[in-house]
Design an enzyme around this catalytic site. Structure first.
Site, PDB file in Angstrom:
ATOM      1  N   HIS A  96     -22.420   3.734   5.917  1.00 18.74           N
ATOM      2  CA  HIS A  96     -23.528   4.566   5.434  1.00 18.74           C
ATOM      3  C   HIS A  96     -23.109   6.034   5.278  1.00 18.74           C
ATOM      4  O   HIS A  96     -22.389   6.563   6.127  1.00 18.74           O
ATOM      5  CB  HIS A  96     -24.739   4.449   6.355  1.00 18.74           C
ATOM      6  N   HIS A 102     -28.238   8.784  16.348  1.00 17.63           N
ATOM      7  CA  HIS A 102     -29.481   9.429  15.917  1.00 17.63           C
ATOM      8  C   HIS A 102     -30.377   9.767  17.100  1.00 17.63           C
ATOM      9  O   HIS A 102     -30.353   9.089  18.128  1.00 17.63           O
ATOM     10  CB  HIS A 102     -30.271   8.525  14.964  1.00 17.63           C
ATOM     11  N   ASP A 144     -25.218   2.798  14.626  1.00 18.03           N
ATOM     12  CA  ASP A 144     -26.637   2.524  14.430  1.00 18.03           C
ATOM     13  C   ASP A 144     -27.011   1.107  14.872  1.00 18.03           C
ATOM     14  O   ASP A 144     -27.987   0.531  14.381  1.00 18.03           O
ATOM     15  CB  ASP A 144     -27.014   2.692  12.948  1.00 18.03           C
ATOM     16  N   HIS A 184     -19.626   2.390  10.532  1.00 18.49           N
ATOM     17  CA  HIS A 184     -20.107   1.659   9.351  1.00 18.49           C
ATOM     18  C   HIS A 184     -20.131   2.601   8.159  1.00 18.49           C
ATOM     19  O   HIS A 184     -19.881   3.801   8.288  1.00 18.49           O
ATOM     20  CB  HIS A 184     -21.462   1.006   9.607  1.00 18.49           C
ATOM     21  N   ASP A 197     -24.467   8.824   5.857  1.00 17.20           N
ATOM     22  CA  ASP A 197     -24.724   9.747   6.961  1.00 17.20           C
ATOM     23  C   ASP A 197     -23.825   9.475   8.162  1.00 17.20           C
ATOM     24  O   ASP A 197     -24.018  10.050   9.243  1.00 17.20           O
ATOM     25  CB  ASP A 197     -26.207   9.720   7.364  1.00 17.20           C
ATOM     26  N   HIS A 198     -22.808   8.633   7.950  1.00 20.77           N
ATOM     27  CA  HIS A 198     -21.776   8.401   8.957  1.00 20.77           C
ATOM     28  C   HIS A 198     -20.374   8.640   8.404  1.00 20.77           C
ATOM     29  O   HIS A 198     -19.427   8.763   9.177  1.00 20.77           O
ATOM     30  CB  HIS A 198     -21.884   6.971   9.498  1.00 20.77           C
ATOM     31  N   HIS A 247     -27.088  -4.227  11.147  1.00 22.92           N
ATOM     32  CA  HIS A 247     -27.527  -3.020  10.446  1.00 22.92           C
ATOM     33  C   HIS A 247     -26.779  -2.918   9.120  1.00 22.92           C
ATOM     34  O   HIS A 247     -27.376  -2.685   8.077  1.00 22.92           O
ATOM     35  CB  HIS A 247     -27.263  -1.797  11.319  1.00 22.92           C
TER      36      HIS A 247
END
Length: 244
Positions: A59, A172, A134, A57, A61-62, A115
């Site tokens: 985001h 995570h 996530d 996805h 942090d990905h 998400h």
């Protein structure tokens, strides 16, 4: 066929990036690189050349390491088609049921929105491995930022239908906090209590608690165990406010 070699790279405060290598073809890919430097360093230390980046996805942090890894290695970025506008580094856009390969190892794309609106997972059925980003966590699920409890309920049911021995690689280290809520959501669940003893010991020793398995989640994850979307919605709202 030799199995996949999967390396956990901890980055930021609680992210895991997964470096995945096929020893037969010598192909290597990375799942959801939040940052580039530790990933490039790990691959170099192992003598592996990253040929692809697989995003679940959009985001940051990905995807934050996409551009630098791509610039350093020429890697192809594979990303969810529904999030193309938010992943400008993407080279190949994939949808439900499409096949993505690492050497002879084939993964099927699963669309699991909630998400984020276009979130996907990659399921290597032949290797009993799933990279879920996530969507599913050890004893938890992702927050409903761009979707609904109904969607997440459907995701949980779909993932629960995978074989119990499927190894689940989430992004995570949330297990301890998820487990504390799970004990509140299902106070009579002895499996959660037993698992949390192991989790607490592992975290005290600085040991990672993922990957997990579908079987473990079926027994201890209050979101996967929710019998209706309404129950999942109640639990997700409660977890969002939980400070235990």
């Amino acid at each position: 066929m030799a199995g996949l070699e999967i390396v956990r790279i901890p980055v930021l405060s609680d992210n895991y990036v997964w470096l995945v290598h096929d020893p037969v073809s010598a192909e290597t890919m990375v799942v959801d690189p939040a940052v580039a430097e530790p990933v490039l360093a790990e691959a170099e230390a192992r003598g592996w050349k990253i040929g692809a980046i697989w995003n679940t996805h959009w985001h940051p942090d990905h995807t934050g390491g996409n551009a630098a890894i791509k610039a350093a290695t020429g890697a192809q970025v594979i990303a969810p088609a529904a999030e193309a506008a938010r992943i400008p580094t993407a080279d190949r856009l994939v949808r439900e049921s499409e096949e993505v390969r690492l050497g002879a190892h084939a993964a099927i794309v699963m669309e699991v929105p909630a998400h984020t609106a276009g979130h996907i997972a990659y399921h290597f059925a032949g290797d009993s491995v799933a990279f879920v980003g996530d969507t599913l966590f050890a004893m938890g699920c992702g927050r409903l930022f761009e979707g609904t409890a109904e969607q997440m309920f459907s995701n949980m049911q779909r993932l629960a239908a995978l074989p119990d021995d499927t190894m689940v690689y989430c992004a995570h280290e949330y297990t301890q906090s998820n487990g504390r809520y799970a004990l509140v959501a299902e106070p009579d669940n002895d499996a959660i209590r037993a698992r949390m003893a192991d989790v607490d010991a592992a975290r005290l020793a600085g040991v990672a608690t993922v990957p997990t398995t579908i079987g473990q989640e079926r027994a201890t994850n209050p979101f996967m165990r929710a019998q209706t979307s309404e129950i999942l919605a109640e639990r997700r709202a409660a977890k969002d406010a939980f400070r235990g």
